[in-house]
Design an enzyme around this catalytic site. Structure first.
Site, PDB file in Angstrom:
ATOM      1  N   ASP A 130      38.470  38.726  57.111  1.00 12.91           N
ATOM      2  CA  ASP A 130      37.934  38.546  55.758  1.00 12.91           C
ATOM      3  C   ASP A 130      36.950  37.381  55.759  1.00 12.91           C
ATOM      4  O   ASP A 130      37.053  36.473  56.585  1.00 12.91           O
ATOM      5  CB  ASP A 130      39.078  38.185  54.782  1.00 12.91           C
ATOM      6  CG  ASP A 130      39.949  39.375  54.415  1.00 12.91           C
ATOM      7  OD1 ASP A 130      39.603  40.511  54.759  1.00 12.91           O
ATOM      8  OD2 ASP A 130      41.003  39.141  53.777  1.00 12.91           O
ATOM      9  N   ARG A 180      32.326  45.157  57.169  1.00 13.31           N
ATOM     10  CA  ARG A 180      32.642  45.463  55.777  1.00 13.31           C
ATOM     11  C   ARG A 180      31.643  44.715  54.875  1.00 13.31           C
ATOM     12  O   ARG A 180      31.566  43.493  54.919  1.00 13.31           O
ATOM     13  CB  ARG A 180      34.060  44.975  55.446  1.00 13.31           C
ATOM     14  CG  ARG A 180      34.411  45.097  53.970  1.00 13.31           C
ATOM     15  CD  ARG A 180      35.544  44.172  53.558  1.00 13.31           C
ATOM     16  NE  ARG A 180      36.805  44.528  54.182  1.00 13.31           N
ATOM     17  CZ  ARG A 180      37.807  43.642  54.343  1.00 13.31           C
ATOM     18  NH1 ARG A 180      37.671  42.387  53.984  1.00 13.31           N
ATOM     19  NH2 ARG A 180      38.932  44.023  54.910  1.00 13.31           N
ATOM     20  N   ARG A 283      41.036  38.489  41.477  1.00 16.03           N
ATOM     21  CA  ARG A 283      40.923  39.814  40.850  1.00 16.03           C
ATOM     22  C   ARG A 283      40.724  39.658  39.342  1.00 16.03           C
ATOM     23  O   ARG A 283      39.992  40.407  38.718  1.00 16.03           O
ATOM     24  CB  ARG A 283      42.179  40.660  41.124  1.00 16.03           C
ATOM     25  CG  ARG A 283      42.506  40.882  42.582  1.00 16.03           C
ATOM     26  CD  ARG A 283      41.487  41.687  43.353  1.00 16.03           C
ATOM     27  NE  ARG A 283      40.262  41.073  43.747  1.00 16.03           N
ATOM     28  CZ  ARG A 283      40.066  40.308  44.838  1.00 16.03           C
ATOM     29  NH1 ARG A 283      41.052  40.043  45.648  1.00 16.03           N
ATOM     30  NH2 ARG A 283      38.879  39.806  45.111  1.00 16.03           N
TER      31      ARG A 283
HETATM   32  P1  FDA Z   1      32.016  44.873  40.390  1.00 16.27           P
HETATM   33  O1  FDA Z   1      32.748  43.574  40.333  1.00 16.27           O
HETATM   34  O2  FDA Z   1      30.659  44.938  39.806  1.00 16.27           O
HETATM   35  O3  FDA Z   1      32.927  45.985  39.767  1.00 16.27           O
HETATM   36  C1  FDA Z   1      32.506  47.307  39.510  1.00 16.27           C
HETATM   37  C2  FDA Z   1      33.542  48.008  38.672  1.00 16.27           C
HETATM   38  O4  FDA Z   1      34.748  48.111  39.402  1.00 16.27           O
HETATM   39  C3  FDA Z   1      33.938  47.267  37.409  1.00 16.27           C
HETATM   40  O5  FDA Z   1      33.096  47.589  36.345  1.00 16.27           O
HETATM   41  C4  FDA Z   1      35.346  47.744  37.202  1.00 16.27           C
HETATM   42  O6  FDA Z   1      35.340  49.027  36.623  1.00 16.27           O
HETATM   43  C5  FDA Z   1      35.867  47.850  38.595  1.00 16.27           C
HETATM   44  N1  FDA Z   1      36.537  46.620  39.053  1.00 16.27           N
HETATM   45  C6  FDA Z   1      36.020  45.702  39.905  1.00 16.27           C
HETATM   46  N2  FDA Z   1      36.902  44.718  40.167  1.00 16.27           N
HETATM   47  C7  FDA Z   1      37.988  45.016  39.440  1.00 16.27           C
HETATM   48  C8  FDA Z   1      39.252  44.402  39.278  1.00 16.27           C
HETATM   49  N3  FDA Z   1      39.565  43.271  39.919  1.00 16.27           N
HETATM   50  N4  FDA Z   1      40.151  44.994  38.453  1.00 16.27           N
HETATM   51  C9  FDA Z   1      39.837  46.159  37.841  1.00 16.27           C
HETATM   52  N5  FDA Z   1      38.664  46.789  37.957  1.00 16.27           N
HETATM   53  C10 FDA Z   1      37.761  46.235  38.733  1.00 16.27           C
HETATM   54  N6  FDA Z   1      35.286  39.340  48.876  1.00 16.27           N
HETATM   55  C11 FDA Z   1      35.063  38.292  49.712  1.00 16.27           C
HETATM   56  O7  FDA Z   1      34.461  37.299  49.301  1.00 16.27           O
HETATM   57  N7  FDA Z   1      35.526  38.339  51.009  1.00 16.27           N
HETATM   58  C12 FDA Z   1      36.180  39.419  51.503  1.00 16.27           C
HETATM   59  O8  FDA Z   1      36.571  39.415  52.663  1.00 16.27           O
HETATM   60  C13 FDA Z   1      36.408  40.515  50.626  1.00 16.27           C
HETATM   61  N8  FDA Z   1      37.073  41.622  51.049  1.00 16.27           N
HETATM   62  C14 FDA Z   1      37.137  42.733  50.242  1.00 16.27           C
HETATM   63  C15 FDA Z   1      37.719  43.904  50.705  1.00 16.27           C
HETATM   64  C16 FDA Z   1      37.710  45.037  49.913  1.00 16.27           C
HETATM   65  C17 FDA Z   1      38.314  46.290  50.446  1.00 16.27           C
HETATM   66  C18 FDA Z   1      37.115  45.008  48.625  1.00 16.27           C
HETATM   67  C19 FDA Z   1      37.045  46.229  47.770  1.00 16.27           C
HETATM   68  C20 FDA Z   1      36.594  43.836  48.133  1.00 16.27           C
HETATM   69  C21 FDA Z   1      36.621  42.689  48.920  1.00 16.27           C
HETATM   70  N9  FDA Z   1      36.118  41.500  48.436  1.00 16.27           N
HETATM   71  C22 FDA Z   1      35.935  40.439  49.300  1.00 16.27           C
HETATM   72  C23 FDA Z   1      35.858  41.328  46.983  1.00 16.27           C
HETATM   73  C24 FDA Z   1      34.417  41.634  46.635  1.00 16.27           C
HETATM   74  O9  FDA Z   1      33.589  40.649  47.168  1.00 16.27           O
HETATM   75  C25 FDA Z   1      34.225  41.693  45.099  1.00 16.27           C
HETATM   76  O10 FDA Z   1      34.558  40.453  44.541  1.00 16.27           O
HETATM   77  C26 FDA Z   1      35.046  42.786  44.429  1.00 16.27           C
HETATM   78  O11 FDA Z   1      35.138  43.929  45.198  1.00 16.27           O
HETATM   79  C27 FDA Z   1      34.406  43.190  43.093  1.00 16.27           C
HETATM   80  O12 FDA Z   1      33.120  43.706  43.314  1.00 16.27           O
HETATM   81  P2  FDA Z   1      32.742  45.271  43.172  1.00 16.27           P
HETATM   82  O13 FDA Z   1      31.832  45.583  44.293  1.00 16.27           O
HETATM   83  O14 FDA Z   1      33.957  46.081  43.105  1.00 16.27           O
HETATM   84  O15 FDA Z   1      31.848  45.366  41.877  1.00 16.27           O
END
Ligand code: FDA
Length: 301
Positions: A130, A180, A283
């Protein structure tokens, strides 16, 4: 700004106590965390596998303060890898290097990562490193490089909000493994990270395209954002080598199932363990609507 405000509230010890010391707080956390025990995580992973999803198990913890804690985290991961093999799971593990001692004793952390990667290789699985706060990026990348050159069964997370990420990806592609792409979950200063959501998204899509264009690595597109998912599918059109989506346990479960039904590989990031609070606060900070849901449960409404 909202993210900073939420983290400021959740980092206060009074909030932490309210959440971790109440059964309601703990039960709401269950939406995002499999449980405190490995056996609970294995049971959830079995269910996810049965639903057609791969899993990445994350034994929660970060920023250990004594080397013994790092050793104990390493042992928990070794136990986890054995359980994955024993149960025949389609699963790998995700590790945070500060949990393995990075920042405290980097040699110890590298040794712990080495032991974990060796065991994962022996049991036919992989390890994703990560990415944490930007103060640790260079050490994380360097430690990953050394372990990947030695074992060849690792991958790393790259955050699209960091200015340096494009050159990190170019640096890491020759090492193979999996990369990733995620947006980034920490509050970072303007000198190191893009601040505008639109520009972070553009960087995410560009990195996705870069990864999809090479078969040297397996891209893992980690997002719940449909506006990132659709371009990723388009960018994969010419690709014959494997790649996957990754999503967090408990977030957009409907979309996870839909992607599987459409024939995509989906891996669910599944955290477990006692140290779930910092994970939960990130989260909540990503989606303040979760905070309302949480606050309502705490006050019983
Ligand atoms: P965005 O935050 O724009 O969300 C898009 C949509 O997804 C939202 O409108 C909502 O509908 C839904 N959603 C998103 N987050 C939600 C939540 N918490 N609860 C409910 N609904 C939600 N970061 C990092 O700094 N280091 C890392 O190693 C990782 N590793 C990692 C692994 C995996 C498998 C994932 C999916 C994410 C990470 N992250 C991470 C976190 C990542 O950087 C980011 O903060 C989150 O994924 C939220 O970004 P989205 O791309 O989902 O888009």
């Amino acid at each position: 700004m909202i993210r900073s405000a939420v983290l400021a509230i959740t980092n206060r010890s009074v909030t932490r106590k309210l959440v971790t010391d109440t059964s309601v707080g703990r039960s709401v956390a269950h939406r995002f965390v499999a449980g405190t025990e490995l056996s609970e995580a294995i049971a959830v992973a079995e269910t996810l596998n049965a639903e057609g999803m791969k899993v990445s198990l994350d034994y929660l913890g970060e920023h250990v303060t004594v080397v013994e804690e790092a050793d104990s985290a390493r042992d928990s991961y070794l136990e986890c890898i054995e359980a994955i093999a024993e149960h025949g799971l389609d699963a790998n593990i995700s590790v945070k290097l500060t949990q393995l001692g990075m920042g405290l004793d980097n040699d110890a952390a590298a040794g712990n990562l080495d032991a974990i990667a060796a065991s994962a290789a022996k049991h036919g699985t992989t390890v994703t490193v990560d990415m944490e706060e930007s103060a640790h990026t260079e050490t994380t990348v360097a430690m990953y490089e050394a372990a990947q050159k030695r074992h060849g069964n690792l991958g790393i997370a790259i955050q699209s909000y960091l200015h340096r990420s494009w050159s990190d990806v170019e640096r890491l592609i020759p090492l193979g493994g999996h990369i990733r792409i995620c947006k980034g979950a920490y509050v970072e200063p303007v000198e190191v990270a893009i601040q505008s959501g639109r520009d972070i998204d553009a960087s995410f899509d560009a990195l996705t395209e870069l990864l999809m264009s090479t078969e040297a690595v397996k891209p893992a597109i980690a997002t719940h954002d449909d506006d990132r998912i659709v371009p990723a599918i388009a960018a994969s059109a010419e690709r014959s080598a494997p790649w996957e989506f990754q999503m967090l346990y408990g977030v957009r479960r409907d979309r996870q199932a839909e992607l599987v039904a459409d024939g995509h590989d989906v891996r669910v990031y599944l955290p477990y363990g006692e140290a779930w609070y910092p994970y939960l606060t990130r989260r909540l900070a990503e989606r303040p609507a979760n905070l309302t849901f949480f606050a309502r449960a705490l006050v019983g409404k």
